[in-house]
Write an enzyme that holds these catalytic residues in place. Structure first.
Site, PDB file in Angstrom:
ATOM      1  N   PRO A 143       0.802  -1.222   0.000  1.00  0.00           N
ATOM      2  CA  PRO A 143       0.000   0.000   0.000  1.00  0.00           C
ATOM      3  C   PRO A 143       0.837   1.276   0.000  1.00  0.00           C
ATOM      4  O   PRO A 143       1.985   1.269   0.438  1.00  0.00           O
ATOM      5  CB  PRO A 143      -0.818  -0.119   1.287  1.00  0.00           C
ATOM      6  CG  PRO A 143      -0.090  -1.097   2.122  1.00  0.00           C
ATOM      7  CD  PRO A 143       0.625  -2.034   1.199  1.00  0.00           C
ATOM      8  N   VAL A 146       3.647   2.641   2.796  1.00  0.00           N
ATOM      9  CA  VAL A 146       4.178   1.565   3.639  1.00  0.00           C
ATOM     10  C   VAL A 146       5.703   1.615   3.740  1.00  0.00           C
ATOM     11  O   VAL A 146       6.303   1.050   4.661  1.00  0.00           O
ATOM     12  CB  VAL A 146       3.701   0.180   3.109  1.00  0.00           C
ATOM     13  CG1 VAL A 146       4.422  -0.225   1.834  1.00  0.00           C
ATOM     14  CG2 VAL A 146       3.854  -0.894   4.170  1.00  0.00           C
ATOM     15  N   ARG A 175       5.766  15.576  -7.738  1.00  0.00           N
ATOM     16  CA  ARG A 175       5.867  16.210  -6.422  1.00  0.00           C
ATOM     17  C   ARG A 175       7.074  17.134  -6.438  1.00  0.00           C
ATOM     18  O   ARG A 175       7.926  17.038  -7.330  1.00  0.00           O
ATOM     19  CB  ARG A 175       6.047  15.146  -5.334  1.00  0.00           C
ATOM     20  CG  ARG A 175       4.828  14.271  -5.159  1.00  0.00           C
ATOM     21  CD  ARG A 175       5.068  13.162  -4.142  1.00  0.00           C
ATOM     22  NE  ARG A 175       3.920  12.257  -4.116  1.00  0.00           N
ATOM     23  CZ  ARG A 175       4.001  10.945  -3.960  1.00  0.00           C
ATOM     24  NH1 ARG A 175       5.180  10.367  -3.819  1.00  0.00           N
ATOM     25  NH2 ARG A 175       2.917  10.203  -3.945  1.00  0.00           N
ATOM     26  N   ARG A 268       4.340  12.085   5.554  1.00  0.00           N
ATOM     27  CA  ARG A 268       5.107  12.343   4.331  1.00  0.00           C
ATOM     28  C   ARG A 268       4.738  13.697   3.741  1.00  0.00           C
ATOM     29  O   ARG A 268       5.557  14.360   3.111  1.00  0.00           O
ATOM     30  CB  ARG A 268       4.871  11.206   3.316  1.00  0.00           C
ATOM     31  CG  ARG A 268       5.814  11.263   2.140  1.00  0.00           C
ATOM     32  CD  ARG A 268       5.731  10.023   1.267  1.00  0.00           C
ATOM     33  NE  ARG A 268       4.450   9.964   0.541  1.00  0.00           N
ATOM     34  CZ  ARG A 268       4.113   8.973  -0.271  1.00  0.00           C
ATOM     35  NH1 ARG A 268       4.925   7.955  -0.459  1.00  0.00           N
ATOM     36  NH2 ARG A 268       2.949   8.992  -0.895  1.00  0.00           N
ATOM     37  N   ARG A 279      -6.138   6.846  -1.005  1.00  0.00           N
ATOM     38  CA  ARG A 279      -5.028   5.886  -0.880  1.00  0.00           C
ATOM     39  C   ARG A 279      -5.289   4.908   0.277  1.00  0.00           C
ATOM     40  O   ARG A 279      -4.944   3.731   0.189  1.00  0.00           O
ATOM     41  CB  ARG A 279      -3.693   6.632  -0.696  1.00  0.00           C
ATOM     42  CG  ARG A 279      -3.212   7.226  -2.018  1.00  0.00           C
ATOM     43  CD  ARG A 279      -1.978   8.079  -1.909  1.00  0.00           C
ATOM     44  NE  ARG A 279      -1.655   8.637  -3.222  1.00  0.00           N
ATOM     45  CZ  ARG A 279      -0.528   8.409  -3.909  1.00  0.00           C
ATOM     46  NH1 ARG A 279       0.418   7.667  -3.396  1.00  0.00           N
ATOM     47  NH2 ARG A 279      -0.350   8.949  -5.097  1.00  0.00           N
TER      48      ARG A 279
HETATM   49  N1  LIG Z   1       9.692   1.631   8.992  1.00  0.00           N
HETATM   50  C1  LIG Z   1       9.318   2.898   8.916  1.00  0.00           C
HETATM   51  N2  LIG Z   1       9.011   3.551  10.054  1.00  0.00           N
HETATM   52  C2  LIG Z   1       8.603   4.856  10.007  1.00  0.00           C
HETATM   53  N3  LIG Z   1       8.485   5.565   8.890  1.00  0.00           N
HETATM   54  C3  LIG Z   1       8.771   4.955   7.724  1.00  0.00           C
HETATM   55  C4  LIG Z   1       9.202   3.603   7.682  1.00  0.00           C
HETATM   56  N4  LIG Z   1       9.403   3.261   6.385  1.00  0.00           N
HETATM   57  C5  LIG Z   1       9.126   4.359   5.658  1.00  0.00           C
HETATM   58  N5  LIG Z   1       8.750   5.380   6.461  1.00  0.00           N
HETATM   59  C6  LIG Z   1       8.316   6.729   6.064  1.00  0.00           C
HETATM   60  O1  LIG Z   1       6.980   6.574   5.557  1.00  0.00           O
HETATM   61  C7  LIG Z   1       6.741   7.489   4.504  1.00  0.00           C
HETATM   62  C8  LIG Z   1       6.263   6.704   3.276  1.00  0.00           C
HETATM   63  O2  LIG Z   1       7.347   5.948   2.768  1.00  0.00           O
HETATM   64  P1  LIG Z   1       7.539   5.729   1.229  1.00  0.00           P
HETATM   65  O3  LIG Z   1       7.379   7.030   0.517  1.00  0.00           O
HETATM   66  O4  LIG Z   1       8.810   4.995   1.052  1.00  0.00           O
HETATM   67  O5  LIG Z   1       6.288   4.803   0.931  1.00  0.00           O
HETATM   68  P2  LIG Z   1       5.834   4.083  -0.407  1.00  0.00           P
HETATM   69  O6  LIG Z   1       5.352   2.751  -0.045  1.00  0.00           O
HETATM   70  O7  LIG Z   1       6.938   4.153  -1.403  1.00  0.00           O
HETATM   71  O8  LIG Z   1       4.639   5.006  -0.853  1.00  0.00           O
HETATM   72  P3  LIG Z   1       3.978   5.204  -2.334  1.00  0.00           P
HETATM   73  O9  LIG Z   1       3.446   3.903  -2.726  1.00  0.00           O
HETATM   74  O10 LIG Z   1       2.920   6.225  -2.100  1.00  0.00           O
HETATM   75  O11 LIG Z   1       5.042   5.703  -3.231  1.00  0.00           O
HETATM   76  C9  LIG Z   1       8.036   8.228   4.279  1.00  0.00           C
HETATM   77  O12 LIG Z   1       7.955   9.491   4.879  1.00  0.00           O
HETATM   78  C10 LIG Z   1       9.092   7.356   4.947  1.00  0.00           C
HETATM   79  O13 LIG Z   1      10.171   8.120   5.421  1.00  0.00           O
HETATM   80  N1  LIG Z   2       0.859  -0.709 -11.686  1.00  0.00           N
HETATM   81  C1  LIG Z   2       1.803   0.210 -11.453  1.00  0.00           C
HETATM   82  N2  LIG Z   2       1.843   0.848 -10.273  1.00  0.00           N
HETATM   83  C2  LIG Z   2       2.818   1.739 -10.074  1.00  0.00           C
HETATM   84  C3  LIG Z   2       3.776   2.040 -11.051  1.00  0.00           C
HETATM   85  N3  LIG Z   2       4.609   2.985 -10.569  1.00  0.00           N
HETATM   86  C4  LIG Z   2       4.201   3.250  -9.322  1.00  0.00           C
HETATM   87  N4  LIG Z   2       3.125   2.506  -9.021  1.00  0.00           N
HETATM   88  C5  LIG Z   2       2.384   2.473  -7.770  1.00  0.00           C
HETATM   89  O1  LIG Z   2       1.541   3.593  -7.681  1.00  0.00           O
HETATM   90  C6  LIG Z   2       1.313   3.877  -6.323  1.00  0.00           C
HETATM   91  C7  LIG Z   2       1.383   5.345  -6.077  1.00  0.00           C
HETATM   92  O2  LIG Z   2       2.655   5.843  -6.312  1.00  0.00           O
HETATM   93  P1  LIG Z   2       3.014   7.377  -5.976  1.00  0.00           P
HETATM   94  O3  LIG Z   2       4.405   7.574  -6.501  1.00  0.00           O
HETATM   95  O4  LIG Z   2       1.994   8.220  -6.664  1.00  0.00           O
HETATM   96  O5  LIG Z   2       2.923   7.492  -4.484  1.00  0.00           O
HETATM   97  C8  LIG Z   2       2.339   3.081  -5.511  1.00  0.00           C
HETATM   98  O6  LIG Z   2       1.669   2.004  -4.904  1.00  0.00           O
HETATM   99  C9  LIG Z   2       3.269   2.573  -6.534  1.00  0.00           C
HETATM  100  O7  LIG Z   2       3.798   1.300  -6.205  1.00  0.00           O
HETATM  101  C10 LIG Z   2       3.703   1.341 -12.291  1.00  0.00           C
HETATM  102  O8  LIG Z   2       4.494   1.521 -13.221  1.00  0.00           O
HETATM  103  N5  LIG Z   2       2.695   0.453 -12.438  1.00  0.00           N
END
Ligand SMILES: Nc1ncnc2c1ncn2[C@@H]1O[C@H](COP(=O)(O)OP(=O)(O)OP(=O)(O)O)[C@@H](O)[C@H]1O
Ligand SMILES: Nc1nc2c(ncn2[C@@H]2O[C@H](COP(=O)(O)O)[C@@H](O)[C@H]2O)c(=O)[nH]1
Length: 394
Positions: A143, A146, A175, A268, A279
């Site tokens: 999600p 996460v 962003r 975040r 989300r």
């Molecule tokens: N284990 C953790 N404990 C606390 N905060 C965390 C942890 N892991 C990540 N974060 C923080 O949680 C926020 C979300 O992390 P991140 O952007 O990596 O999530 P994501 O899964 O990539 O989200 P998205 O799918 O929206 O791109 C960030 O601010 C990050 O610094």
């Molecule tokens: N199916 C796909 N999902 C993707 C791709 N690139 C990113 N993602 C997922 O979208 C959400 C939201 O991302 P965000 O950058 O707007 O926070 C996140 O769960 C990503 O894993 C893709 O190419 N294909």
């Protein structure tokens, strides 16, 4: 369509060797497939700086300019061409580095047939031949909020030579700290929809109201650099990749609790309240799918970041790719279509050892619009008959 381009008509030879097409003095080849003649080279497509392809259709007695798909090779000076399985032409470049020597022009593969319906024109598609297999890509899903991106960044920072990130396309707005081409390819929806139609995407999905997708090129450039590809995609995307021909390792990242997930998403500070709510709703649905039969190979809980990162590393995905020299060498000459002896012109004193090599196509996979992987190249006995610098085993 229709009119014969002046460059080809006068000097095409009448005779062809069986399968191996003659390399003409003007650096082009002609390959017959059914009642069509594919002329490669001789004229380059100046608009895209790629090698030109023209088709003479004997059934209508006319020249046809095809729609050319796939990653196109840059113009090259000389080449030989060989028809394989009636559906693709192997093009071997002269004076090229071994790793860039083999290209495939697909003329009647399933991909080309599908695209002909799409474009309603003649279609050909280039695919670059790549030596060896790439390590399986790693799909990381879970999600929003996460911590997928955080974990991936740590992995790429610790092992920069081993991992490469698949840069997705998205229609969402960048962003503040995001860079086009690094975090995403930020794309207009209409452009992305066209590219999806043209078969350029391995997977795509509508996620939180925007279109996201992984282009075939995004995965291929990482593998071309000899790195293992990491995809950060949602669960719908993971499902699509699972159903595709791309073999990958699938990892799902879970939050310790829903409350903690919400907290991270808010902390975040990148989403509006409306987006956060959307989300979180989608997160509930994604979390339910983590145990879908056969979808994920590993599930990790990202509670403490360092602990989760250590668990990720324990999955041992960072084993370096096999070197080319580790590939098994099979010298038995079998199907002529699968093994080709190539001879390079080299300095006299080097001839004995380095002027011939076998291009083994017996375990190639993939194809346009992506790469054709699994080629093996190894040194060979230089004493075989030669046709225009390219030899066949007999
Ligand atoms: N284990 C953790 N404990 C606390 N905060 C965390 C942890 N892991 C990540 N974060 C923080 O949680 C926020 C979300 O992390 P991140 O952007 O990596 O999530 P994501 O899964 O990539 O989200 P998205 O799918 O929206 O791109 C960030 O601010 C990050 O610094
Ligand atoms: N199916 C796909 N999902 C993707 C791709 N690139 C990113 N993602 C997922 O979208 C959400 C939201 O991302 P965000 O950058 O707007 O926070 C996140 O769960 C990503 O894993 C893709 O190419 N294909």
């Amino acid at each position: 369509m229709g009119e014969a381009p002046a460059f080809v008509v006068d000097d095409l030879p009448e005779s062809f060797s069986n399968g191996f097409d003659l390399k003409l003095k003007t650096n082009r080849t002609r390959t017959i497939v059914g009642n069509k003649e594919y002329v490669i080279g001789g004229i380059d497509d100046e608009s895209t700086s790629t090698i030109g392809v023209r088709i003479f259709d004997n059934s209508i007695g006319e020249w046809v300019i095809p729609t050319v798909l796939g990653t196109k090779p840059k113009p090259f000076k000389g080449h030989s061409a060989k028809l394989l399985k009636e559906d693709r032409i192997l093009v071997v470049k002269e004076n090229s580095n071994l790793v860039d020597s083999a290209w495939f022009l697909e003329v009647d593969t399933q991909f080309v047939r599908d695209q002909k319906k799409n474009f309603e024109t003649e279609v050909v598609a280039w695919s670059k031949g790549v030596i060896g297999d790439a390590e399986k890509p790693i799909v990381i899903s879970g999600p929003s909020g996460v911590g997928k991106g955080t974990l991936i960044s740590k992995l790429m920072k610790e092992f920069p030579a081993m991992f490469g990130f698949s840069v997705s396309h998205t229609t969402r707005a960048p962003r503040e700290k995001e860079t086009n081409g690094v975090h995403y390819h930020f794309t207009e929806r209409s452009v992305m929809e066209e590219e999806i139609k043209a078969g350029k995407f391995l997977e795509f999905a509508s996620v939180h109201g925007n279109l996201y997708g992984t282009s075939i090129e995004a995965v291929d450039v990482v593998a071309d650099a000899g790195k293992r590809c990491i995809l950060d995609i949602d669960v719908q995307g993971a499902r699509s990749v699972r159903a595709s021909s791309l073999e990958a390792i699938f990892i799902f990242i879970c939050p310790p609790s829903f409350e903690e997930l919400e907290e991270r998403l808010r902390a975040r500070g990148t989403e509006s309240e409306e987006q956060i709510q959307k989300r979180l709703r989608n997160a509930r649905a994604e979390l339910k799918q983590r145990n879908s039969l056969g979808l994920f190979d590993h599930i990790l809980v990202n509670d403490n970041l360092d602990t989760c990162y250590q668990s990720l590393k324990l999955l041992k995905m960072y084993i370096p790719a096999h070197k080319m020299t580790d590939l098994p060498i099979d010298h038995s000459a079998s199907n002529i279509d699968q093994k080709i002896l190539i001879t390079c012109s080299m300095a006299e004193q080097e001839k004995e050892t380095r002027n011939s090599f076998v291009l083994d196509l017996s375990s190639v996979k993939g194809g346009a619009p992506g790469r054709t992987r699994g080629l093996k190249i190894y040194a060979a006995d230089p004493s075989a008959d030669c046709i225009n610098g390219v030899k066949q085993l007999s």
